[in-house]
Motif scaffolding. Structure first.
Motif, mmCIF file in Angstrom:
data_model
loop_
_atom_site.group_PDB
_atom_site.id
_atom_site.type_symbol
_atom_site.label_atom_id
_atom_site.label_comp_id
_atom_site.label_asym_id
_atom_site.label_seq_id
_atom_site.Cartn_x
_atom_site.Cartn_y
_atom_site.Cartn_z
ATOM 1 N N PRO A 105 49.859 -31.136 -17.977
ATOM 2 C CA PRO A 105 49.863 -30.458 -16.492
ATOM 3 C C PRO A 105 49.019 -29.207 -16.578
ATOM 4 O O PRO A 105 48.567 -29.240 -15.573
ATOM 5 N N ALA A 106 49.134 -28.393 -17.389
ATOM 6 C CA ALA A 106 48.319 -27.328 -17.131
ATOM 7 C C ALA A 106 46.590 -27.562 -17.021
ATOM 8 O O ALA A 106 46.064 -26.754 -16.589
ATOM 9 N N ALA A 107 46.269 -28.798 -17.577
ATOM 10 C CA ALA A 107 45.047 -29.076 -17.789
ATOM 11 C C ALA A 107 44.397 -29.813 -16.271
ATOM 12 O O ALA A 107 43.428 -29.750 -15.775
ATOM 13 N N LEU A 108 45.464 -30.315 -15.697
ATOM 14 C CA LEU A 108 45.430 -30.768 -14.385
ATOM 15 C C LEU A 108 45.598 -29.951 -13.175
ATOM 16 O O LEU A 108 45.049 -30.030 -12.062
ATOM 17 N N LEU A 109 46.030 -28.826 -13.170
ATOM 18 C CA LEU A 109 46.506 -28.138 -12.180
ATOM 19 C C LEU A 109 45.315 -26.876 -12.054
ATOM 20 O O LEU A 109 45.046 -26.189 -12.852
ATOM 21 N N GLY A 110 44.682 -26.915 -10.995
ATOM 22 C CA GLY A 110 43.546 -25.960 -10.679
ATOM 23 C C GLY A 110 44.054 -24.629 -10.471
ATOM 24 O O GLY A 110 45.363 -24.253 -10.150
ATOM 25 N N ARG A 138 53.479 -23.304 -10.792
ATOM 26 C CA ARG A 138 53.380 -24.841 -10.664
ATOM 27 C C ARG A 138 53.476 -25.776 -12.051
ATOM 28 O O ARG A 138 53.972 -26.996 -12.067
ATOM 29 N N CYS A 139 52.741 -25.150 -12.851
ATOM 30 C CA CYS A 139 52.966 -25.648 -14.212
ATOM 31 C C CYS A 139 54.323 -25.905 -14.875
ATOM 32 O O CYS A 139 54.745 -26.915 -15.408
ATOM 33 N N ALA A 140 54.992 -24.754 -14.634
ATOM 34 C CA ALA A 140 56.451 -24.881 -14.926
ATOM 35 C C ALA A 140 57.191 -25.881 -14.339
ATOM 36 O O ALA A 140 58.117 -26.658 -14.837
ATOM 37 N N ALA A 141 56.883 -25.899 -13.042
ATOM 38 C CA ALA A 141 57.698 -27.038 -12.130
ATOM 39 C C ALA A 141 57.385 -28.329 -12.783
ATOM 40 O O ALA A 141 58.189 -29.380 -12.853
ATOM 41 N N VAL A 142 56.016 -28.864 -12.692
ATOM 42 C CA VAL A 142 55.792 -29.966 -13.268
ATOM 43 C C VAL A 142 55.991 -30.411 -14.739
ATOM 44 O O VAL A 142 56.768 -31.483 -15.040
ATOM 45 N N ARG A 151 35.243 -30.323 -7.730
ATOM 46 C CA ARG A 151 35.861 -29.320 -8.766
ATOM 47 C C ARG A 151 37.268 -29.340 -9.197
ATOM 48 O O ARG A 151 37.721 -28.355 -9.664
ATOM 49 N N GLN A 152 38.150 -30.236 -8.609
ATOM 50 C CA GLN A 152 39.511 -30.210 -8.845
ATOM 51 C C GLN A 152 39.757 -31.018 -10.237
ATOM 52 O O GLN A 152 39.425 -32.113 -10.270
ATOM 53 N N PRO A 153 40.321 -30.447 -11.089
ATOM 54 C CA PRO A 153 40.729 -31.300 -12.539
ATOM 55 C C PRO A 153 41.555 -32.155 -12.290
ATOM 56 O O PRO A 153 41.518 -33.272 -13.037
ATOM 57 N N THR A 154 42.394 -32.197 -11.596
ATOM 58 C CA THR A 154 43.401 -33.512 -11.229
ATOM 59 C C THR A 154 42.319 -34.800 -10.618
ATOM 60 O O THR A 154 42.670 -35.818 -11.310
ATOM 61 N N VAL A 155 41.467 -34.389 -9.880
ATOM 62 C CA VAL A 155 40.753 -35.429 -9.392
ATOM 63 C C VAL A 155 39.900 -35.866 -10.477
ATOM 64 O O VAL A 155 39.535 -37.109 -10.507
ATOM 65 N N ARG A 156 39.373 -35.068 -11.078
ATOM 66 C CA ARG A 156 38.325 -35.474 -12.149
ATOM 67 C C ARG A 156 38.889 -36.565 -13.207
ATOM 68 O O ARG A 156 38.549 -37.451 -13.510
ATOM 69 N N HIS A 157 40.137 -36.010 -13.761
ATOM 70 C CA HIS A 157 40.788 -36.730 -14.587
ATOM 71 C C HIS A 157 41.365 -38.043 -14.324
ATOM 72 O O HIS A 157 41.160 -39.013 -14.925
#
Length: 582
Positions: free
Chosen positions: A407-412, A429-433, A508-514
C-alpha cells in the motif's frame, strides 16, 4: 479448437502432444508471421537436426524465421522490439530456459531474467503465441540439473500464464482452454501424424452478453438491480463480452506507413489510431465526435479519506453539474458532455466492508445503465472521472488487494492548501489500507468481494460503466485511480473489458502506474497535469482527435499510387499503326 479475441496466447503441452501444430494453426493466414526458434542445433546430434529440418519444411514460405538461441536476452529483445502489424510465434520456451541455466552464464539472477521476459510479453504490441513444455505433470527429476530446469520452466509458465490473454493446454492433440479473455469456443482437433500440422475445425462460439449489431447503438439490458427487477443480463464472473477487431487494429496501424506524411509518422499516437481502428472495426477510424464524461461522486469514511473534505467533493460535483470548474470547462472546450452520477457512500474499510452485497449490485447496475444510455445516444467514447473524498485511498486498497502490491508504494503524497504536502494524512491512508487488508486476510477475493470490502460505491459504479461500455463496444478513456481500479475488478468479471480501455496519461500517480502495468496499458502521454480525475484525459482529447483526423483524411503517398492504365489510341497499336505510310 479455435480461440479468438487474444493478443497473447500461451500454448502448453508435453512432448509430442501436438502443441507446436496447434500453435502454428493459430497464425496460419496472418499477414506477417515471425517464427522465433529457441532450440540450438547440435551438429553432432543427427536426430535432433532432422527434427529441426522437419519443422522448417512445414512452415509457410512467407514466414520469417529468427534464431534466438544461446543468449536469453535475445528473445526478450525480439519481443520488446516487435511491431504491432506482425505476429510472433515463439517455439519453445524450453529451449529458452535451457539457455537461461547454461553454466556459462552463471552465476546470474535467473528470476530477474524471467521477470524481464514477462514484462516484455505484457507490453508487446504484436500478436504473440508462446509455446512451452508443461513440466508440472511429470515426476520430480532425480538430478539437480533436472530439478533446476523444472523449477525455472514452471515459474516461467506461471508468470506468462498470468499476463497472457489466453492459455491452452494440448494433451494428445486435444487442446483444452485453461484461461480466456476472448469468446468462449468449443471444437475439436483431429490429430495427424506426429510432427504434421493439423487443421482446426470451425469453433462453436457462445456468448452470454453481446454488443449491438453494426448500426444498432443499443446493447444488452442492464443487470438486475437491488430492487429485483427482471432483466436479460447479469453481471457475473466469466461473462463473455465483445473484443475489439484485432486484425482491423493491425491493418489500421499498417495503413499509417502508406500515408502522405512529410515526417516519420505519428510516433506514440500510432497506439491511439490502432486502438480506435480495433474498437470501430475500421482500418481508417473516425475521430471521436461525441464524448461523454461520467463523473462519479461517492465519498468514503475512515482513514482512506484523510486529508479530503466531503464538503469539497460535493462542491466539485455541483460545479461540474452546473458547467463550472476545471473539468466542466475542459469538457466544454472539447465538446464533451458531463454526466454526474451519485454513488453510495462507503464505510471505513479498516473496520468493516465498504458496501453491502446489495449496494454492490445496485452500484454495478447503475454504472451498467449509464453505459446503456450512452450506447443508445450514439456516444463514441466515455471518459471515467471521480471526485469523492477518499477515492484515491480506496482505489489503492483495491489495487493492493488484487495485485499484492505494498500500500505505501501505491499511495501518492496528499496535497494540502498552499502547495504543501500533508504527510500525516498519507500515513493515515496507509494505515487504513493495511488494516483493511489485514482484516480480510482469510477471506475470498473475488471481484464482488473486492468491491464490497474495499472499493465503495464510486469504484463499483465505474466497474459497471466499464462492463456496459464493453458490451456496447464503446471505448473508455481512463484517467485516475478510480478508473484503473475499476478496470482491474472488471478484468476478473470479463477479461475483454481491459481491451476497450485507453490510458492517455498516468498523471504521476503510483496507483495508476502500477495498475496500468498489470493491465498492460501504456500511457500515451506524460503531461504531468494534476487537475482532478478526468481532466487530463479531456486536455489530451483534442490531440488524440487530431491524430485520428489526420489518419482518416490523408491520402496515400504517390509512391503507393496505382499506375493509370494506358488508354486507347494509335500509340497502343504499336509502331506500325503509328505510321500509316507503311
Amino acid at each position: 479448437m479455435s480461440v479468438g479475441g487474444w493478443q497473447s496466447i500461451l500454448v502448453l503441452g508435453g512432448i509430442r502432444s501436438g502443441k507446436s501444430d496447434y500453435a502454428e494453426s493459430l497464425v496460419t493466414g496472418d499477414p506477417v508471421v515471425r517464427y522465433v526458434a529457441t532450440g540450438a542445433a547440435d551438429p553432432a546430434d543427427a536426430e535432433w537436426l532432422a527434427r529441426i529440418e522437419k519443422h522448417r519444411a512445414r512452415r509457410p514460405a512467407d514466414w520469417q524465421t529468427d534464431e534466438v538461441t544461446g543468449d536469453p536476452g535475445r528473445l526478450i529483445e525480439t519481443i520488446s522490439s516487435a511491431r504491432a502489424d506482425e505476429t510472433l510465434l515463439v517455439d519453445d520456451l524450453g529451449g529458452w530456459v535451457a539457455a537461461l541455466l547454461d553454466p556459462a552464464r552463471q552465476p546470474a539472477d535467473d528470476r530477474a531474467t524471467i521477470a524481464e521476459l514477462t514484462a516484455a510479453v505484457r507490453s508487446c504490441p504484436a500478436r504473440l503465441v508462446l509455446v512451452s513444455p508443461e513440466v508440472g505433470l511429470a515426476l520430480v527429476p532425480s538430478t539437480p540439473v533436472g530439478r533446476a530446469f523444472a523449477d525455472a520452466l514452471g515459474l516461467t509458465n506461471q508468470l506468462l500464464a498470468e499476463v497472457s490473454d489466453t492459455v491452452v493446454l494440448v494433451v494428445a492433440g486435444q487442446p483444452v482452454q485453461l484461461k480466456s479473455t476472448g469468446p468462449a469456443a468449443t471444437a475439436t482437433v483431429t490429430s495427424g501424424d506426429p510432427g504434421e500440422p493439423t487443421e482446426p475445425t470451425e469453433p462453436k462460439q457462445t456468448a452470454t452478453v453481446t454488443g449491438p449489431e453494426p448500426g444498432e447503438p443499443t446493447g444488452p439490458e442492464p443487470p438486475a438491480a437491488a430492487n429485483g427487477s427482471n432483466t436479460a443480463a447479469q453481471i457475473t464472473a466469466g461473462m463473455t463480452l465483445p473484443m475489439p477487431a484485432e486484425r482491423t487494429r493491425t491493418a489500421g496501424v499498417a495503413r499509417l506507413g502508406r500515408l502522405d506524411l512529410p515526417g516519420a509518422g505519428f510516433g506514440a499516437l500510432e497506439n491511439v489510431i490502432g486502438f480506435a481502428a480495433g474498437t470501430q472495426d475500421e482500418a481508417s477510424p473516425r475521430p471521436w465526435d461525441q464524448v461523454q464524461v461520467v463523473l462519479i461522486h461517492g465519498d468514503h469514511d475512515g482513514g482512506v479519506a484523510a486529508g479530503d473534505s466531503p464538503q469539497d467533493s460535493a462542491r466539485r460535483a455541483d460545479q461540474a453539474g452546473a458547467g463550472d470548474g476545471a473539468l466542466a470547462r475542459l469538457a466544454a472546450t472539447a465538446g464533451a458532455v458531463v454526466d454526474v452520477v451519485a454513488a453510495p457512500g462507503a464505510a471505513p474499510i479498516e473496520h468493516r466492508p465498504a458496501l453491502t452485497a446489495a449496494e454492490v449490485d445496485s452500484a454495478l447496475a447503475t454504472g451498467w445503465e449509464v453505459a446503456q444510455r450512452a450506447g443508445r445516444a450514439g456516444v463514441a467514447a466515455i471518459v471515467i472521472a471521480a471526485c469523492g473524498a477518499g477515492a484515491a485511498g480506496a482505489a489503492a486498497a483495491v489495487v493492493a488487494a488484487t495485485t499484492g502490491a505494498e500500500p505505501a508504494a501505491l499511495l501518492g503524497r496528499v496535497p494540502a492548501a498552499g502547495g504543501k504536502v500533508d504527510d500525516a494524512a498519507w500515513m493515515s491512508r496507509c494505515a487504513a489500507v493495511r488494516d483493511a487488508l489485514h482484516r480480510t486476510r482469510r477471506g475470498t477475493h473475488g471481484a464482488r468481494e473486492v468491491l464490497a470490502e474495499y472499493a465503495g460505491g464510486d469504484i463499483a459504479v465505474a466497474t459497471g460503466v466499464l462492463l456496459g461500455a464493453t458490451a456496447n463496444r464503446i471505448p473508455v478513456l481512463l484517467d485516475g485511480p478510480v478508473g484503473v481500479a475499476a478496470a482491474l475488478v472488471s478484468r476478473d468479471l470479463a477479461g475483454q473489458a481491459r481491451h476497450w480501455c485507453l490510458l492517455p496519461d498516468h498523471g504521476r500517480q503510483p496507483t495508476v502506474r502500477h495498475a496500468a502495468d498489470v493491465l498492460g496499458l501504456t500511457p500515451l502521454l506524460d503531461l504531468r497535469l494534476d487537475l482532478g480525475e478526468g481532466a487530463t484525459a479531456l486536455a489530451a482529447l483534442p490531440l488524440l482527435r487530431s491524430a485520428l483526423t489526420l489518419a482518416d483524411t490523408l491520402g496515400e503517398h504517390p509512391t503507393f499510387a496505382e499506375p493509370e492504365p494506358a488508354g486507347p489510341g494509335p500509340a497502343a497499336a504499336g509502331p506500325a499503326a503509328a505510321d500509316p505510310v507503311r
